[in-house]
Design an enzyme around this catalytic site. Structure first.
Site, short mmCIF file in Angstrom:
data_model
loop_
_atom_site.label_atom_id
_atom_site.label_comp_id
_atom_site.label_asym_id
_atom_site.label_seq_id
_atom_site.Cartn_x
_atom_site.Cartn_y
_atom_site.Cartn_z
N TYR A 146 -41.49 4.76 2.66
CA TYR A 146 -40.27 4.46 2.71
C TYR A 146 -39.78 4.33 1.09
O TYR A 146 -38.82 4.46 0.82
CB TYR A 146 -39.78 3.09 3.20
CG TYR A 146 -39.42 3.16 4.65
CD1 TYR A 146 -40.55 3.47 5.59
CD2 TYR A 146 -38.27 2.82 5.17
CE1 TYR A 146 -40.43 3.51 7.06
CE2 TYR A 146 -37.83 3.00 6.49
CZ TYR A 146 -38.85 3.25 7.34
OH TYR A 146 -38.57 3.43 8.75
N LYS A 195 -54.21 4.25 10.47
CA LYS A 195 -54.70 5.75 10.83
C LYS A 195 -55.87 6.03 9.98
O LYS A 195 -55.90 6.82 9.10
CB LYS A 195 -53.66 6.70 10.54
CG LYS A 195 -53.81 8.18 11.18
CD LYS A 195 -53.82 8.33 12.80
CE LYS A 195 -54.22 9.63 13.24
NZ LYS A 195 -54.60 9.65 14.58
N ASP A 227 -52.24 5.87 16.93
CA ASP A 227 -51.60 6.79 18.27
C ASP A 227 -52.19 6.12 19.29
O ASP A 227 -51.67 5.89 20.46
CB ASP A 227 -52.41 8.10 17.84
CG ASP A 227 -53.87 8.12 17.77
OD1 ASP A 227 -54.32 7.09 16.97
OD2 ASP A 227 -54.47 9.21 17.53
N ASP A 251 -42.04 0.37 11.92
CA ASP A 251 -40.92 1.12 12.03
C ASP A 251 -40.64 1.68 13.63
O ASP A 251 -40.00 1.43 14.68
CB ASP A 251 -40.26 2.01 11.35
CG ASP A 251 -38.93 2.37 11.70
OD1 ASP A 251 -37.96 1.78 12.24
OD2 ASP A 251 -38.61 3.80 11.74
N ASP A 255 -39.87 -0.33 17.83
CA ASP A 255 -38.96 0.24 18.68
C ASP A 255 -39.39 0.21 19.95
O ASP A 255 -38.77 0.08 21.29
CB ASP A 255 -38.38 1.55 18.33
CG ASP A 255 -36.80 1.65 17.61
OD1 ASP A 255 -36.72 0.46 16.91
OD2 ASP A 255 -36.12 2.59 17.83
C1 IPM Z 1 -35.26 -0.50 11.07
C2 IPM Z 1 -34.34 0.69 10.80
C3 IPM Z 1 -34.47 1.15 9.43
C4 IPM Z 1 -35.77 1.29 9.11
C5 IPM Z 1 -33.37 2.30 9.09
C6 IPM Z 1 -32.21 1.87 9.77
C7 IPM Z 1 -33.76 2.65 7.80
O1 IPM Z 1 -34.74 1.67 11.71
O2 IPM Z 1 -34.87 -1.58 10.49
O3 IPM Z 1 -36.24 -0.30 11.96
O4 IPM Z 1 -36.26 2.46 9.54
O5 IPM Z 1 -36.45 0.56 8.78
MG MG Z 2 -36.50 1.27 13.24
#
Ligand code: IPM
Ligand code: MG
Length: 361
Positions: A146, A195, A227, A251, A255
Site C-alpha cells: 500500500y 507467503k 493461500d 485486506d 473481507d
Molecule cells: C479496507 C478497504 C481499503 C483498503 C480501500 C478502500 C483502500 O478495502 O479498509 O479494507 O484496501 O485498505
Molecule cells: Mg478492504
C-alpha cells in the site's frame, strides 16, 4: 468523561451509518454520564467536491487533535469521473490511506464473530460452522504494498507497472506485539499469515514474529501460508483466534472473514497507533448503490463505536452495553435487508440505530 470525537461520514452510506452510531453513543452518554462532542470533517469524494483533494491538511490536523475518529466510508462508483478520472493520489481512497499514514495507525483490528442468530446468513454449511467462530484479524495498516514505491513506465515500447512490498523489522515487531497482547486477553492463539515460501518480506515477518513470541510463552504461535489461510477460513473457521498478517493479505482475508459472519455489514474495525488514539470504521465500503435509501446496515459502525469506547476511552462497561444491545436486537429478530431471513422483521438503517440505542442499559 468528556470525549472529543471527530466524525468523518464520508461518501455513499457513510453519513447514514455514522448518524446511527452517534445516536447509540449519545444514549451511552446519557445512561453512563459521559459527554461525546462531535466535530465533523470531510474526507473522500465529498472532500474532492468541496476542496479538490480527498483529505485537506486542516482535516488531518483536526483529526489528530481529537480523542478518536469515527469514520463511515469513502469512495464511490468508479464511473464517477469527477472522483476517478484524476491522478491516483487525488481519488477518494487516497484520503483514507493518507489519514492512516498521517496518524500512524499501523494496527488494524477486525473482529469476525458469528452471531448464532445469523448462522442462516452464513454461506458455509452447518457442519463447517460447528459451534461458530470468534476471531480477530490483526492487519498491519501502514506498510507493505500500500505504501511502497510505485510507478508505471514504458520499457522498450511496452508499458510496465511496479509496486514494491517492503517491511522493516520494527514495523513487523510493533504489529506482532499488538497481536500477542490481544491474544493474551483471548484464547492465547496467534496464527501468523504470510507467503514465506516465496517472499523475502514474509521470511523476515516470520523471523520477527518468532522473536516476539518468545516474550509470550503462554501464547501458541502457528504460521500459515496465505493461500492455505484463505482455504482454512471457509473449511474450518473455528480454528482461528488471532490472525496476524501484513497489509494486503489482511485486506483480502478480512473481507473473506466478514462474509462468513453472514454479512460484510456486521464487521467493525479499529485502527490504532502506539497511544490510546484510534480511528474506528466499519470494514465495508461506501455501497453507493444503496446510499440514501435507509437500507444500509449500521451495525458494523455501531460496533466500531463500541471498540472506540473500549480501546480509546477505556470504557469497557459501556462497550459491553453496546455489544449487548446489538445482540439483543438480533435476538428479538430485527434485521436490515442484508441479514434478513424468513420470520424476521425487516428494518431500515435509522430504525436499527434507534432499536440499538433504546436497548442501552
Ligand atoms: C479496507 C478497504 C481499503 C483498503 C480501500 C478502500 C483502500 O478495502 O479498509 O479494507 O484496501 O485498505
Ligand atoms: Mg478492504
Amino acid at each position: 468523561m468528556n470525549c472529543n470525537i471527530v466524525t468523518i461520514p464520508g461518501d455513499g452510506i457513510g453519513p447514514e451509518i455514522v448518524r446511527e452510531a452517534c445516536k447509540v453513543l449519545d444514549k451511552v452518554g446519557e445512561v453512563y454520564g459521559h459527554t461525546f462532542t462531535y466535530t465533523e470533517v470531510l474526507m473522500g469524494g465529498c472532500s474532492i467536491d468541496a476542496y479538490g483533494v480527498p483529505l485537506t491538511d486542516e482535516a488531518l490536523e483536526t483529526a489528530r487533535k481529537s480523542d478518536a475518529v469515527l469514520l463511515g466510508a469513502v469512495g464511490g462508483n468508479v464511473g464517477n469521473s469527477r472522483w476517478y478520472d484524476v491522478a491516483p493520489q487525488l481519488r477518494p481512497e487516497a484520503g483514507l490511506l493518507a489519514i492512516r499514514k498521517g496518524l500512524n495507525l499501523f494496527a488494524n483490528i477486525r473482529p469476525a464473530y458469528l452471531y448464532k442468530e445469523l448462522a442462516d446468513a452464513c454461506p458455509l454449511k452447518k457442519e463447517i460452522i460447528g459451534d461458530g467462530f470468534d476471531m480477530v484479524i490483526m492487519r498491519e495498516l501502514t506498510g507493505g504494498l500500500y505504501f511502497g514505491e510505485r510507478h508505471t513506465e514504458e520499457v522498450d515500447g511496452v508499458l510496465q507497472a511496479t509496486d514494491t512490498l517492503t517491511y522493516n523489522e520494527n514495523e513487523i515487531r510493533r504489529i506482532a506485539v499488538k497481536a500477542f497482547d490481544i491474544a493474551m486477553k483471548r484464547k492465547k492463539h496467534v496464527i501468523s499469515v504470510d507467503k514465506a515460501n516465496v517472499l523475502d518480506s514474509s521470511r523476515l515477518w516470520r523471523k520477527v514474529v518468532e522473536e516476539v513470541a518468545k516474550d509470550y510463552p503462554e501464547v501458541t504461535l502457528e504460521h500459515m501460508l496465505v493461500d492455505n489461510c484463505a482455504m482454512q477460513l471457509v473449511m474450518n473457521p473455528g480454528q482461528f483466534d488471532v490472525v496476524l498478517t501484513e497489509n494486503m493479505f489482511g485486506d483480502i482475508l478480512s473481507d473473506e472473514a466478514s462474509m462468513i459472519t453472514g454479512s460484510i455489514g456486521m464487521l467493525s474495525s479499529a485502527s490504532l497507533n502506539e497511544t490510546r488514539f484510534g480511528m474506528y470504521e466499519p470494514s465495508h465500503g461506501s455501497a453507493p448503490d444503496i446510499a440514501g435509501k435507509d437500507l444500509a446496515n449500521p451495525i458494523a459502525t455501531v460496533l466500531s463505536a463500541a471498540m472506540m469506547l473500549r480501546y480509546s476511552f477505556d470504557l469497557d462497561k459501556e462497550a459491553d452495553a453496546v455489544e449487548a444491545a446489538v445482540q439483543q436486537v438480533l435476538t428479538e429478530g430485527y434485521r436490515t435487508a442484508d441479514i434478513w431471513a424468513e420470520g424476521c422483521e425487516k428494518v431500515g438503517t435509522a430504525q436499527m440505530g434507534r432499536l440499538i440505542a433504546d436497548r442501552i442499559r
